[in-house]
Design a protein around this motif. Structure first.
Motif, PDB file in Angstrom:
ATOM      1  N   PHE A  93      30.786  47.872  45.642  1.00 11.29           N
ATOM      2  CA  PHE A  93      30.064  48.420  45.632  1.00 11.29           C
ATOM      3  C   PHE A  93      29.743  49.642  47.092  1.00 11.29           C
ATOM      4  CE2 PHE A  93      28.320  44.165  45.010  1.00 11.29           C
ATOM      5  CZ  PHE A  93      27.209  44.494  43.603  1.00 11.29           C
ATOM      6  N   GLY A  94      30.528  51.128  46.564  1.00 10.24           N
ATOM      7  CA  GLY A  94      31.270  51.858  47.117  1.00 10.24           C
ATOM      8  C   GLY A  94      32.414  52.195  47.472  1.00 10.24           C
ATOM      9  N   LYS A  95      33.124  50.953  47.199  1.00 11.85           N
ATOM     10  CA  LYS A  95      34.484  51.176  47.548  1.00 11.85           C
ATOM     11  C   LYS A  95      35.589  51.243  45.938  1.00 11.85           C
ATOM     12  CE  LYS A  95      33.825  50.994  52.199  1.00 11.85           C
ATOM     13  NZ  LYS A  95      33.955  51.931  52.886  1.00 11.85           N
ATOM     14  N   LEU A  96      35.650  50.268  45.104  1.00 17.12           N
ATOM     15  CA  LEU A  96      36.931  50.315  44.132  1.00 17.12           C
ATOM     16  C   LEU A  96      35.480  50.586  42.890  1.00 17.12           C
ATOM     17  CD1 LEU A  96      38.331  46.975  44.747  1.00 17.12           C
ATOM     18  CD2 LEU A  96      38.899  49.260  44.998  1.00 17.12           C
ATOM     19  N   ASP A  97      35.739  51.191  41.640  1.00 14.59           N
ATOM     20  CA  ASP A  97      35.666  51.246  40.677  1.00 14.59           C
ATOM     21  C   ASP A  97      34.350  50.629  40.427  1.00 14.59           C
ATOM     22  OD1 ASP A  97      34.602  52.058  37.100  1.00 14.59           O
ATOM     23  OD2 ASP A  97      34.317  53.894  38.777  1.00 14.59           O
ATOM     24  N   PRO A  98      33.060  50.296  39.791  1.00 12.02           N
ATOM     25  CA  PRO A  98      32.612  49.206  39.730  1.00 12.02           C
ATOM     26  C   PRO A  98      32.180  48.564  39.008  1.00 12.02           C
ATOM     27  CG  PRO A  98      30.719  51.172  39.997  1.00 12.02           C
ATOM     28  CD  PRO A  98      32.221  50.970  40.289  1.00 12.02           C
ATOM     29  N   SER A  99      32.598  49.980  36.851  1.00 12.58           N
ATOM     30  CA  SER A  99      32.822  49.404  35.790  1.00 12.58           C
ATOM     31  C   SER A  99      34.112  48.614  35.421  1.00 12.58           C
ATOM     32  CB  SER A  99      32.498  50.598  35.152  1.00 12.58           C
ATOM     33  OG  SER A  99      33.905  51.785  35.423  1.00 12.58           O
ATOM     34  N   VAL A 100      35.370  49.639  36.597  1.00  7.92           N
ATOM     35  CA  VAL A 100      36.434  49.119  36.600  1.00  7.92           C
ATOM     36  C   VAL A 100      37.061  47.358  36.326  1.00  7.92           C
ATOM     37  CG1 VAL A 100      38.648  49.189  37.046  1.00  7.92           C
ATOM     38  CG2 VAL A 100      38.108  50.866  36.411  1.00  7.92           C
ATOM     39  N   VAL A 101      36.092  47.382  37.928  1.00  8.39           N
ATOM     40  CA  VAL A 101      36.258  45.653  39.153  1.00  8.39           C
ATOM     41  C   VAL A 101      35.654  44.410  38.108  1.00  8.39           C
ATOM     42  CG1 VAL A 101      34.695  44.715  41.005  1.00  8.39           C
ATOM     43  CG2 VAL A 101      35.790  46.387  41.003  1.00  8.39           C
ATOM     44  N   GLN A 102      34.219  45.494  37.014  1.00 13.26           N
ATOM     45  CA  GLN A 102      33.730  44.032  36.316  1.00 13.26           C
ATOM     46  C   GLN A 102      34.127  43.818  35.245  1.00 13.26           C
ATOM     47  OE1 GLN A 102      29.970  46.170  34.750  1.00 13.26           O
ATOM     48  NE2 GLN A 102      29.386  43.842  33.947  1.00 13.26           N
ATOM     49  N   VAL A 103      35.059  44.805  34.474  1.00 15.03           N
ATOM     50  CA  VAL A 103      35.833  44.236  33.542  1.00 15.03           C
ATOM     51  C   VAL A 103      36.970  43.736  33.828  1.00 15.03           C
ATOM     52  CG1 VAL A 103      37.551  45.279  31.372  1.00 15.03           C
ATOM     53  CG2 VAL A 103      35.296  46.018  31.963  1.00 15.03           C
ATOM     54  N   PHE A 104      37.328  43.323  35.062  1.00 12.25           N
ATOM     55  CA  PHE A 104      39.043  43.017  35.662  1.00 12.25           C
ATOM     56  C   PHE A 104      38.327  41.260  35.804  1.00 12.25           C
ATOM     57  CE2 PHE A 104      41.529  42.306  39.099  1.00 12.25           C
ATOM     58  CZ  PHE A 104      42.568  41.457  39.386  1.00 12.25           C
ATOM     59  N   ILE A 105      37.068  41.480  37.116  1.00 15.49           N
ATOM     60  CA  ILE A 105      36.793  40.019  36.933  1.00 15.49           C
ATOM     61  C   ILE A 105      36.325  38.970  35.321  1.00 15.49           C
ATOM     62  CG2 ILE A 105      34.818  38.650  38.157  1.00 15.49           C
ATOM     63  CD1 ILE A 105      35.256  41.024  39.965  1.00 15.49           C
ATOM     64  N   HIS A 106      35.855  39.815  34.247  1.00 16.10           N
ATOM     65  CA  HIS A 106      35.388  38.991  33.345  1.00 16.10           C
ATOM     66  C   HIS A 106      36.543  38.687  32.802  1.00 16.10           C
ATOM     67  CE1 HIS A 106      33.132  37.901  29.577  1.00 16.10           C
ATOM     68  NE2 HIS A 106      33.993  38.745  29.182  1.00 16.10           N
ATOM     69  N   LYS A 107      37.292  39.978  32.712  1.00 15.78           N
ATOM     70  CA  LYS A 107      38.766  38.920  31.879  1.00 15.78           C
ATOM     71  C   LYS A 107      39.528  38.305  32.533  1.00 15.78           C
ATOM     72  CE  LYS A 107      38.742  41.940  28.693  1.00 15.78           C
ATOM     73  NZ  LYS A 107      38.648  41.489  27.007  1.00 15.78           N
ATOM     74  N   LEU A 108      39.685  37.900  33.857  1.00 12.60           N
ATOM     75  CA  LEU A 108      40.499  36.822  34.869  1.00 12.60           C
ATOM     76  C   LEU A 108      39.370  35.994  35.017  1.00 12.60           C
ATOM     77  CD1 LEU A 108      42.104  38.695  37.563  1.00 12.60           C
ATOM     78  CD2 LEU A 108      43.238  39.211  35.517  1.00 12.60           C
ATOM     79  N   THR A 109      38.515  35.507  34.422  1.00 18.31           N
ATOM     80  CA  THR A 109      37.077  34.309  34.735  1.00 18.31           C
ATOM     81  C   THR A 109      36.748  33.435  33.491  1.00 18.31           C
ATOM     82  OG1 THR A 109      35.645  35.943  35.635  1.00 18.31           O
ATOM     83  CG2 THR A 109      36.840  35.060  36.510  1.00 18.31           C
ATOM     84  N   GLN A 110      38.021  33.868  32.675  1.00 20.61           N
ATOM     85  CA  GLN A 110      37.500  33.562  31.446  1.00 20.61           C
ATOM     86  C   GLN A 110      37.825  31.750  30.937  1.00 20.61           C
ATOM     87  OE1 GLN A 110      38.091  36.743  28.260  1.00 20.61           O
ATOM     88  NE2 GLN A 110      36.249  37.547  28.122  1.00 20.61           N
ATOM     89  N   PHE A 111      37.032  31.416  31.974  1.00 20.52           N
ATOM     90  CA  PHE A 111      37.815  30.356  32.132  1.00 20.52           C
ATOM     91  C   PHE A 111      37.479  29.488  30.189  1.00 20.52           C
ATOM     92  CE2 PHE A 111      37.036  30.567  36.647  1.00 20.52           C
ATOM     93  CZ  PHE A 111      38.177  31.160  36.547  1.00 20.52           C
ATOM     94  N   ASN A 112      39.060  28.262  30.651  1.00 23.10           N
ATOM     95  CA  ASN A 112      38.376  27.634  28.619  1.00 23.10           C
ATOM     96  C   ASN A 112      37.890  26.167  29.897  1.00 23.10           C
ATOM     97  OD1 ASN A 112      39.483  29.041  26.978  1.00 23.10           O
ATOM     98  ND2 ASN A 112      41.339  28.280  27.360  1.00 23.10           N
ATOM     99  N   ASN A 113      36.732  25.757  28.949  1.00 26.14           N
ATOM    100  CA  ASN A 113      36.302  24.485  29.272  1.00 26.14           C
ATOM    101  C   ASN A 113      38.006  23.159  29.956  1.00 26.14           C
ATOM    102  OD1 ASN A 113      33.532  25.288  30.042  1.00 26.14           O
ATOM    103  ND2 ASN A 113      33.051  24.138  28.197  1.00 26.14           N
ATOM    104  N   GLY A 114      37.840  22.284  30.786  1.00 22.87           N
ATOM    105  CA  GLY A 114      38.601  21.746  30.730  1.00 22.87           C
ATOM    106  C   GLY A 114      40.059  22.160  31.769  1.00 22.87           C
ATOM    107  N   THR A 115      39.836  23.847  31.860  1.00 16.46           N
ATOM    108  CA  THR A 115      41.224  24.269  32.745  1.00 16.46           C
ATOM    109  C   THR A 115      40.982  23.384  34.432  1.00 16.46           C
ATOM    110  OG1 THR A 115      41.214  26.682  31.905  1.00 16.46           O
ATOM    111  CG2 THR A 115      42.157  26.895  34.021  1.00 16.46           C
ATOM    112  N   LYS A 116      42.482  23.029  33.770  1.00 16.24           N
ATOM    113  CA  LYS A 116      42.075  21.914  35.399  1.00 16.24           C
ATOM    114  C   LYS A 116      42.611  23.239  36.614  1.00 16.24           C
ATOM    115  CE  LYS A 116      44.667  18.030  33.838  1.00 16.24           C
ATOM    116  NZ  LYS A 116      45.996  16.943  34.112  1.00 16.24           N
TER     117      LYS A 116
END
Length: 361
Positions: free
Chosen positions: A292-315
């Motif tokens: 929100f005003g600092k880092l590019d929001p579109s890059v951040v959105q994709v970055f977080i989405h890709k890193l948090t695609q957890f599989n159910n059962g992930t320990k």
């Protein structure tokens, strides 16, 4: 196909349609064979009824599938360990080469072709790189900037793909990550490796590394202008509060926006002389707030989405040292999923004092 109240469901039935939360997030997908913990999830989200198939349909062919899967898995771990070891070997070579480049760039030209050759060897194993879980197997704190360079390179390369940049940009973005802090080669080591907070004057001196980096790369062949601008602009902010030029929004090169996100993530999750490494999940939350005003929001959105695609059962391990399994991650709050711990479902959205410390491998 039969509509069944959740209170009457049994494990082993097969879902015939997707199940969504009240907020519209996918809870359980069509075709899923219900497990005991799935029944708890449905009850926790106050789902009243679901559409299921017959138990025989859900389990037909299951024995053969299990045998085939088990045979494949019995062979896979050894192969994966060997491939991951290869990745680590190439990673260590890359770190040493970057260290040598930082030390020699002041007295000789940058050996970009040698760097490219090793970078290509490393990227050949990129499928073994997990941004959230990879930890260098050997790292002394004074080598932080070299590890940060290589990790920022790998992550920037991945982000370039995720946001849909043309393939011709991928290697150049990797170079942008690798060389973004090359200006630190001209910094006073006393300031660069100071084990305590910098004074205002020292901070201003350190900020010069962006301009110095651009100058060092200005006449280097085989890299494009985006790589040079990433060295200059990776500390700029989209609201104009960054440095050195206080650029805004579209004035900042896309390479610099990518590297800026990757650099922040690794700067906070790597061990430093003056502070311990932070949980990558807390760092993602901070990066999200920075969008929100600092880092590019579109890059951040994709970055977080890709890193948090957890599989159910992930320990995962929580910050109170309890081990649990992710059973559901809401798309609006991906760093705070539901975690099952010793039979109890812990909603990290409600228990803000808890967070995921790391994935258990």
């Amino acid at each position: 196909m039969t509509t069944v109240p959740v209170s009457e469901l049994k494990a082993g039935l097969k879902l015939q349609s997707d199940v969504f939360t009240e907020m519209g997030s996918l809870l359980l997908p069509k075709g899923r064979i219900l497990l005991p913990r799935d029944l708890e999830i449905l009850q926790a989200f106050l789902i009243q009824q679901v559409e299921v198939g017959m138990e025989d349909d859900a389990t037909s062919g299951g024995d053969h599938a299990t045998v085939r899967s088990g045979a494949a898995e019995s062979q896979a771990p050894l192969d994966e360990r060997d491939e991951f070891t290869q990745f680590q070997d190439e990673y260590d070579k890359m770190v040493m080469l970057v260290k040598s480049a930082f030390q020699s760039v002041l007295v000789s030209s940058l050996s970009i072709f040698e760097l490219r050759s090793q970078l290509e060897s490393l990227l050949a194993h990129i499928q073994r790189y997990n941004v959230m879980t990879f930890i260098p197997r050997s790292m002394i704190e004074v080598d932080y900037i070299f590890h940060n360079a290589v990790l920022t390179s790998l992550t920037s390369y991945s982000i370039a793909q995720w946001i849909g940049l043309p393939q011709k940009d991928w290697m150049q973005v990797a170079f942008a990550g690798l060389l973004h802090d090359i200006g630190n080669a001209k910094m006073d080591p006393v300031i660069l490796y100071k084990p305590s907070a910098l004074t205002g004057e020292e901070q201003e001196e350190i900020r010069r590394h962006t301009s110095l980096g651009y100058q060092l790369l200005k006449n280097v062949k085989a890299i494009n202008e985006g790589v040079r601008l990433a060295a200059l602009q990776h500390h700029e902010k989209v609201d104009g509060t960054g440095y050195p030029l206080r650029l805004k929004g579209e004035q900042i090169h896309i390479y610099a926006k990518i590297v800026g996100v990757a650099d922040v993530f690794h700067a906070m999750t790597l061990e430093k002389t003056y502070r311990p490494a932070q949980s990558p999940y807390l760092v993602l939350e901070q990066i999200k707030s920075e969008s929100f005003g600092k880092l590019d929001p579109s890059v951040v959105q994709v970055f977080i989405h890709k890193l948090t695609q957890f599989n159910n059962g992930t320990k995962v391990r929580l910050n109170d040292n309890r081990i649990g399994e992710i059973i559901f991650a809401d798309r609006d709050h991906p760093t705070r999923p539901l975690v099952q711990v010793n039979g109890e479902i812990v909603n990290l959205m409600l228990h803000r004092e808890l967070y995921i410390e790391c994935i258990e491998t």
